[in-house]
Motif scaffolding. Structure first.
Motif, PDB file in Angstrom:
ATOM      1  N   LYS A  38      -7.897  -6.193   7.209  1.00  0.00           N
ATOM      2  CA  LYS A  38      -6.801  -6.581   6.317  1.00  0.00           C
ATOM      3  C   LYS A  38      -6.332  -8.001   6.603  1.00  0.00           C
ATOM      4  O   LYS A  38      -5.905  -8.703   5.692  1.00  0.00           O
ATOM      5  CB  LYS A  38      -5.621  -5.608   6.478  1.00  0.00           C
ATOM      6  N   GLY A  67       1.121   3.862  -3.079  1.00  0.00           N
ATOM      7  CA  GLY A  67       0.496   5.158  -2.794  1.00  0.00           C
ATOM      8  C   GLY A  67      -0.931   5.064  -2.299  1.00  0.00           C
ATOM      9  O   GLY A  67      -1.567   6.076  -2.018  1.00  0.00           O
ATOM     10  N   SER A  68      -1.481   3.843  -2.216  1.00  0.00           N
ATOM     11  CA  SER A  68      -2.876   3.736  -1.783  1.00  0.00           C
ATOM     12  C   SER A  68      -3.027   3.861  -0.263  1.00  0.00           C
ATOM     13  O   SER A  68      -4.133   4.002   0.242  1.00  0.00           O
ATOM     14  CB  SER A  68      -3.496   2.422  -2.270  1.00  0.00           C
ATOM     15  N   SER A  85      -0.268  11.082  -6.406  1.00  0.00           N
ATOM     16  CA  SER A  85      -0.067   9.753  -7.002  1.00  0.00           C
ATOM     17  C   SER A  85      -1.410   9.036  -7.062  1.00  0.00           C
ATOM     18  O   SER A  85      -2.353   9.424  -6.388  1.00  0.00           O
ATOM     19  CB  SER A  85       0.907   8.950  -6.148  1.00  0.00           C
ATOM     20  N   THR A  86      -1.467   7.978  -7.862  1.00  0.00           N
ATOM     21  CA  THR A  86      -2.721   7.231  -7.972  1.00  0.00           C
ATOM     22  C   THR A  86      -2.961   6.457  -6.687  1.00  0.00           C
ATOM     23  O   THR A  86      -2.183   5.584  -6.329  1.00  0.00           O
ATOM     24  CB  THR A  86      -2.651   6.240  -9.155  1.00  0.00           C
ATOM     25  N   SER A  87      -4.035   6.831  -6.010  1.00  0.00           N
ATOM     26  CA  SER A  87      -4.291   6.175  -4.735  1.00  0.00           C
ATOM     27  C   SER A  87      -5.335   5.065  -4.873  1.00  0.00           C
ATOM     28  O   SER A  87      -5.733   4.472  -3.894  1.00  0.00           O
ATOM     29  CB  SER A  87      -4.740   7.205  -3.708  1.00  0.00           C
ATOM     30  N   SER A 134      -5.231  17.454   4.905  1.00  0.00           N
ATOM     31  CA  SER A 134      -5.839  16.118   4.831  1.00  0.00           C
ATOM     32  C   SER A 134      -5.562  15.290   6.076  1.00  0.00           C
ATOM     33  O   SER A 134      -6.122  14.210   6.244  1.00  0.00           O
ATOM     34  CB  SER A 134      -5.320  15.378   3.600  1.00  0.00           C
ATOM     35  N   GLY A 135      -4.674  15.783   6.932  1.00  0.00           N
ATOM     36  CA  GLY A 135      -4.366  15.056   8.167  1.00  0.00           C
ATOM     37  C   GLY A 135      -3.200  14.101   8.010  1.00  0.00           C
ATOM     38  O   GLY A 135      -2.874  13.358   8.933  1.00  0.00           O
ATOM     39  N   LEU A 136      -2.578  14.087   6.843  1.00  0.00           N
ATOM     40  CA  LEU A 136      -1.447  13.177   6.622  1.00  0.00           C
ATOM     41  C   LEU A 136      -0.175  13.680   7.292  1.00  0.00           C
ATOM     42  O   LEU A 136       0.757  12.920   7.520  1.00  0.00           O
ATOM     43  CB  LEU A 136      -1.179  13.006   5.117  1.00  0.00           C
ATOM     44  N   GLU A 140      -2.260   6.364   1.517  1.00  0.00           N
ATOM     45  CA  GLU A 140      -2.752   7.714   1.857  1.00  0.00           C
ATOM     46  C   GLU A 140      -4.275   7.735   1.910  1.00  0.00           C
ATOM     47  O   GLU A 140      -4.870   8.462   2.697  1.00  0.00           O
ATOM     48  CB  GLU A 140      -2.251   8.723   0.826  1.00  0.00           C
ATOM     49  N   THR A 141      -4.899   6.922   1.052  1.00  0.00           N
ATOM     50  CA  THR A 141      -6.361   6.863   1.053  1.00  0.00           C
ATOM     51  C   THR A 141      -6.846   6.362   2.407  1.00  0.00           C
ATOM     52  O   THR A 141      -7.781   6.909   2.984  1.00  0.00           O
ATOM     53  CB  THR A 141      -6.841   5.897  -0.051  1.00  0.00           C
ATOM     54  N   PHE A 142      -6.175   5.324   2.911  1.00  0.00           N
ATOM     55  CA  PHE A 142      -6.551   4.775   4.211  1.00  0.00           C
ATOM     56  C   PHE A 142      -6.385   5.812   5.309  1.00  0.00           C
ATOM     57  O   PHE A 142      -7.189   5.917   6.207  1.00  0.00           O
ATOM     58  CB  PHE A 142      -5.666   3.573   4.544  1.00  0.00           C
ATOM     59  N   ALA A 143      -5.288   6.559   5.188  1.00  0.00           N
ATOM     60  CA  ALA A 143      -4.974   7.518   6.246  1.00  0.00           C
ATOM     61  C   ALA A 143      -6.018   8.625   6.345  1.00  0.00           C
ATOM     62  O   ALA A 143      -6.227   9.175   7.422  1.00  0.00           O
ATOM     63  CB  ALA A 143      -3.591   8.097   6.010  1.00  0.00           C
ATOM     64  N   VAL A 144      -6.638   8.979   5.226  1.00  0.00           N
ATOM     65  CA  VAL A 144      -7.611  10.079   5.284  1.00  0.00           C
ATOM     66  C   VAL A 144      -9.056   9.583   5.386  1.00  0.00           C
ATOM     67  O   VAL A 144      -9.978  10.370   5.533  1.00  0.00           O
ATOM     68  CB  VAL A 144      -7.485  11.029   4.056  1.00  0.00           C
ATOM     69  N   MET A 145      -9.227   8.265   5.292  1.00  0.00           N
ATOM     70  CA  MET A 145     -10.596   7.721   5.332  1.00  0.00           C
ATOM     71  C   MET A 145     -11.085   7.529   6.766  1.00  0.00           C
ATOM     72  O   MET A 145     -10.273   7.345   7.671  1.00  0.00           O
ATOM     73  CB  MET A 145     -10.624   6.376   4.618  1.00  0.00           C
ATOM     74  N   PRO A 146     -12.400   7.539   6.937  1.00  0.00           N
ATOM     75  CA  PRO A 146     -12.928   7.364   8.305  1.00  0.00           C
ATOM     76  C   PRO A 146     -12.893   5.902   8.728  1.00  0.00           C
ATOM     77  O   PRO A 146     -13.924   5.250   8.848  1.00  0.00           O
ATOM     78  CB  PRO A 146     -14.371   7.872   8.174  1.00  0.00           C
ATOM     79  N   ILE A 147     -11.713   5.387   8.906  1.00  0.00           N
ATOM     80  CA  ILE A 147     -11.578   3.983   9.315  1.00  0.00           C
ATOM     81  C   ILE A 147     -10.497   3.893  10.394  1.00  0.00           C
ATOM     82  O   ILE A 147      -9.431   4.513  10.264  1.00  0.00           O
ATOM     83  CB  ILE A 147     -11.269   3.078   8.100  1.00  0.00           C
ATOM     84  N   GLN A 171      -1.456   6.489  10.768  1.00  0.00           N
ATOM     85  CA  GLN A 171      -2.652   7.221  10.341  1.00  0.00           C
ATOM     86  C   GLN A 171      -2.620   8.667  10.794  1.00  0.00           C
ATOM     87  O   GLN A 171      -3.146   9.544  10.131  1.00  0.00           O
ATOM     88  CB  GLN A 171      -3.892   6.561  10.944  1.00  0.00           C
ATOM     89  N   ALA A 172      -1.998   8.880  11.957  1.00  0.00           N
ATOM     90  CA  ALA A 172      -2.058  10.219  12.568  1.00  0.00           C
ATOM     91  C   ALA A 172      -1.212  11.210  11.763  1.00  0.00           C
ATOM     92  O   ALA A 172      -0.167  10.890  11.292  1.00  0.00           O
ATOM     93  CB  ALA A 172      -1.562  10.151  13.995  1.00  0.00           C
ATOM     94  N   LYS A 228     -13.584  10.501  13.197  1.00  0.00           N
ATOM     95  CA  LYS A 228     -14.168   9.863  12.008  1.00  0.00           C
ATOM     96  C   LYS A 228     -15.245  10.745  11.381  1.00  0.00           C
ATOM     97  O   LYS A 228     -15.397  10.787  10.166  1.00  0.00           O
ATOM     98  CB  LYS A 228     -14.777   8.515  12.389  1.00  0.00           C
ATOM     99  N   GLU A 234       0.842  -1.208   0.000  1.00  0.00           N
ATOM    100  CA  GLU A 234       0.000   0.000   0.000  1.00  0.00           C
ATOM    101  C   GLU A 234       0.872   1.251   0.000  1.00  0.00           C
ATOM    102  O   GLU A 234       0.605   2.206  -0.720  1.00  0.00           O
ATOM    103  CB  GLU A 234      -0.885   0.035   1.255  1.00  0.00           C
ATOM    104  N   LYS A 242     -13.551  13.053   9.099  1.00  0.00           N
ATOM    105  CA  LYS A 242     -13.036  12.353   7.917  1.00  0.00           C
ATOM    106  C   LYS A 242     -14.149  11.986   6.943  1.00  0.00           C
ATOM    107  O   LYS A 242     -13.923  11.898   5.746  1.00  0.00           O
ATOM    108  CB  LYS A 242     -12.274  11.102   8.358  1.00  0.00           C
TER     109      LYS A 242
END
Lengths: 387, 310
Positions: free
Chosen positions: A241, A222-223, B92-94, B60-62, A225-232, A386-387, B80, A218, B83
């Motif tokens: 996982k 680069g995917s 990049s392609t996420s 974005s909180g990253l 980052e999606t997890f990091a900003v998602m509400p999960i 994530q933080a 949450k 991941e 978010k």
């Protein structure tokens, strides 16, 4: 002619320059990838240390219980057992039948039941000798006891012959035949002892690698980052996982067990469900460990190298390939830190010895502690990512 | 400008007060303040390396802030619930390359807990013209369609705030225009959009923007206000001796930058020196043509003049 040689030399020189440029870049890239580089050094170092200092093909510390007969005949056997150098735990002064009981309880590897002299002779002196010893051997780990047993038999017989040389010579006494019974594996089939452990080895390698790759892939693609900003949440990521891999581990276990049973007639004396549960617990242990690795590494190559650096000592020190008791104490303590070591004992107990949850379950306790420890660590590290 | 729509009373989505980022002694982003309201397209504009992506990653909180206070929807935490209201498209392609567009959208819908997600996915695929690619793996899509798929995934849950990190980078004009149509539509529906770009034309499409150069905020306001603050004019000049012209042009103190462009020189001059420059060109017998300024020109102007940060 001279021009041609000159031309060839120039071409060779240019080719060398090109190769040198590529080699320098390659070397720089290896050196700059610190994790990979350190693992390149660590893995061979680990192999040298383990094979050189820890692994020993000769079993040591084989446990033995002696029962029946007279105190002096028990002493006779104990002294000769000690003389072989293979045995470290010798339990004696047991009543007839109790040595076998201790073997069944998994406390000893070899049980020697001696017959009472009164069963054979009126002669008082006969009490000094181990008459018709019945040796019961735990066959669930043949390679760990076979050399010790051979040495023991030889030692007792030669001892008897030495003491009774006169009687033997004049034909008034015949040394007793040692009757050996291989419990749990009557035909001494090595494959029977390998297969239960192999379930663990297969599950360990695949789960450790898959777990280590889970986040590394991941991150690399680069995917993440999606997890990091998602509400999960971190726990949701971790559980979600890992769950498909647990199913894979279940399928792997079923495949190996089915192959073992169908192709090699390996019995499952105990509960198949218990065995399956143990394998799943082992899978979760290595998935959490792999997941912990994947939070540190930045690419898949590093993840795989780190996984290898872990599963190599785990496999070598587990008792799967080499006798666990043959290793020095530090190596045994180190080996006990790996879940595979406990699973190997658990699987042999359940499959060959028919141990139930109350007996074999003791081996699952360290694995459970491992799961809790690395599960919590993986959770904290994912949350930090994530933080 | 969509924020003027009376049906969408503007609410503050982002409030950044002196947020800054540093790595040890190195300052990646100097303290920066701005607000983003619903329905607006807020640009983080500037040349490469200005701090746009850093700012977006903070939003974005990253990336955590080293100083300052950042609140999203009036809250400083990243629960949450917050978010759920944010959509993010990274540079990049996420998306998962080995999954199809539909499978990727299904994943996003699942994580955001969208009810009736099949209808929502169909809807978003129709909106973004992705229907023909629904069952195509992302790895097989062109760069433009991948970006559109990424954008569609980020708006699937109808976020109130959309963060886009150079969403049109590397796309052709037609695809850029398509991406911008969608950005406009999303903003018109009341979503606040924060977009980073180094493209001047795209910057001009923003309602408000902050110009970032070398990790600091150089100007803030509407794009036109920002470029006016740059206080420069860009010319193309040429004569028979470009080499000599190139050397002499720096006699004008207000000349910020001079670079070769084909058979001419591209000269960036402070507006205050326009008269002086024209005289110089007359003397040198140079042909003069005014051209549109670029993001690089503006960056040079702000940095060279050490413009007042806003």
């Amino acid at each position: 002619m001279f021009d041609r040689i000159n031309c060839l030399l120039k071409r060779a020189k240019r080719s060398f320059r090109r190769m040198r440029a590529v080699a320098i870049v390659e070397a720089l890239r290896i050196l700059r990838d610190r994790t990979s580089f350190s693992l390149v050094v660590l893995v061979p170092l680990l192999q040298v240390v383990l094979f050189g200092f820890a692994v020993n093909l000769d079993p040591r510390g084989v446990s033995i219980a002696i029962a029946g007969g007279s105190p002096s005949s028990q002493e006779f056997v104990a002294i000769h057992a000690d003389g072989t150098g293979y045995f470290s735990i010798i339990i004696k002064d047991l009543k007839k039948g109790h040595a076998e009981y201790k073997l069944e309880a998994g406390e000893v590897d070899i049980a020697i039941e001696l017959a009472d002299a009164s069963e054979f002779f009126d002669d008082e002196n006969a009490d000094d000798f181990p008459l018709a010893p019945r040796v019961i051997v735990d066959g669930s780990n043949v390679s760990a006891v076979a050399p010790a047993l051979a040495a023991l038999e030889k030692q007792i017989l030669s001892g008897l012959l030495a003491r009774l040389s006169d009687s033997v010579e004049d034909g008034s006494y015949t040394p007793p035949a040692i009757k050996t019974i291989w419990r749990y594996n009557p035909e001494r089939r090595t494959v029977w002892t390998i297969m239960p452990a192999l379930i663990g080895v297969i599950v360990m390698i695949s789960m450790l690698m898959l777990g280590a790759l889970a986040l590394a892939r991941e991150k690399e693609q680069g995917s993440w980052e999606t997890f990091a900003v998602m509400p999960i949440g971190a726990s949701e990521i971790l559980l979600a996982k890992l769950s498909p891999y647990v199913v894979i581990a279940g399928i792997q276990t079923l495949l190996v067990v089915a192959s073992a049973v169908l192709l090699f007639d390996v019995p499952i004396v105990g509960s198949g469900i218990l065995l399956f549960f143990g394998a799943i617990l082992l899978a979760v242990a290595h998935l959490t460990l792999g997941f912990t690795i994947s939070t540190f590494v930045s690419n898949q190559l590093q993840a795989l190298q780190a996984a290898i650096a872990i599963y190599l000592p785990s496999m070598l020190l587990s008792g799967f390939m080499f006798p666990f008791n043959g290793m020095p104490s530090w190596a045994q303590q180190f080996g006990n830190m790996f879940p595979l070591t406990h699973f190997v004992r658990f699987a042999r107990d359940v499959m060959l010895r028919g141990a139930d949850a109350s007996t074999a379950g003791i081996h699952l306790l360290p694995i459970t502690v491992f799961v809790l420890l690395f599960g919590s660590l993986a959770f904290l590290l994912v949350r930090r990512l994530q933080a | 400008m969509s924020i003027a729509d009376p049906f969408f009373p503007a609410t503050t989505l982002i409030s950044a007060k002196n947020i800054g980022v540093s790595y040890g002694n190195r300052i990646a982003l100097q303290p920066l303040s701005f607000e983003v309201i619903s329905g607006e397209i807020f640009g983080l504009i500037g040349a490469n390396g200005g701090g746009k992506t850093t700012t977006l990653r903070v939003l974005s909180g990253l990336l955590p802030t080293s100083v300052g206070q950042l609140s999203l929807f009036g809250q400083t935490g990243r629960e949450k619930t917050i978010k759920h209201q944010v959509g993010y498209v990274s540079q990049s392609t996420s998306l998962y390359q080995d999954l199809t567009v539909r499978e990727n959208l299904n994943f996003h819908a699942g994580v955001h807990g969208i009810e009736n997600h099949e209808a929502a996915i169909e809807n978003v695929m129709v909106l973004f013209d992705l229907k023909p690619f629904a069952d195509t793996r992302v790895s097989s899509l062109s760069g433009g369609w991948t970006r559109l798929a990424q954008l569609s995934a980020s708006v699937l849950h109808q976020p109130k705030l959309l963060l886009l990190d150079e969403p049109t980078a590397g796309l052709d004009v037609a695809m850029r225009s398509k991406v911008w149509q969608h950005i406009d539509r999303v903003a018109r529906q009341g979503t606040g959009v924060v977009i980073s770009t180094h493209d001047l034309n795209e910057a001009l499409c923003c309602t408000h923007a902050v110009f970032l150069a070398d990790g600091k905020s150089c100007a803030q306001g509407t794009p036109n206000q920002i470029f006016a603050q740059a206080d420069i004019t860009v010319y193309l000049i040429k004569n028979n001796d470009l080499y000599r012209l190139d050397k002499l042009i720096y006699e004008i103190d207000e000349c910020i930058k001079c670079s070769r462009e084909n058979d001419a020189l591209r000269v960036v001059i402070r507006k205050s020196a326009t008269h002086k420059f024209q005289k110089f060109c007359q003397r040198a017998g140079a042909e003069v043509k005014t051209v549109e300024l670029s993001m690089d020109d503006a960056s040079f102007a702000f940095l060279a003049g050490d413009s007042d940060s806003v």
